[in-house]
Design a protein around this motif. Sequence first.
Motif: not given
Length: 186
Positions: A150-178
């Motif tokens: 999109l290049g611009a818009g409403t971000p999915v997460v706000p700016r944070l003061d420090r990184p928030a670590g995450l752990r991948l728990v699941e993935t899935r590929r859809f036929e649409s490419g999403a």
Amino acid sequence: MGKLIYSMNVSLDGFVETLDHSVDWTIVDDEIHGWWNDQVRSRDASLYGRRMYEVMAAYWPTGESDPAATATMREFAAIWNALPKIVFSRSLDHVDWNSRLVEGDVEEELGRLRDEFSGDLDVSGPTLASQFVERGLVDEYRLVVHPVILGAGTPVVPRLDRPAGLRLVETRRFESGAFYLGYAAR
């Protein structure tokens, strides 16, 4: 105690809507819609900000009777209508369709909601979700990343003061490419 899950459609560059609030770039075919149906069906309640509630309430209360709706869409409407909805807003004076208004501090309200609902809660909409993200209250992030920049818009997460670590728990590929990416907070 259930989890607080932040679920959204998002562009490859991390936006949930364009600058003019459009989401017409998302690919919501029957496969993805069916996945969303399963996600929403598994929640005890959904938490909405005013704008996201108004977007959802503009169609889904009557979606079950829309002759142009697909079977998957009608199923979602039935799930959504039955699901308790908590709407955080200081400007709305009433809500309908199995919904109720709250105005308090998000952390305090979440505590009360966790006492009321033993299962998972979903927060939708970036403005409300940002308040939970900033306080480290989100347990899981479930994002469907669409193959668009999109290049611009409403971000999915706000700016944070420090990184928030995450752990991948699941993935899935859809036929649409999403792609669905599920992350747990560390």
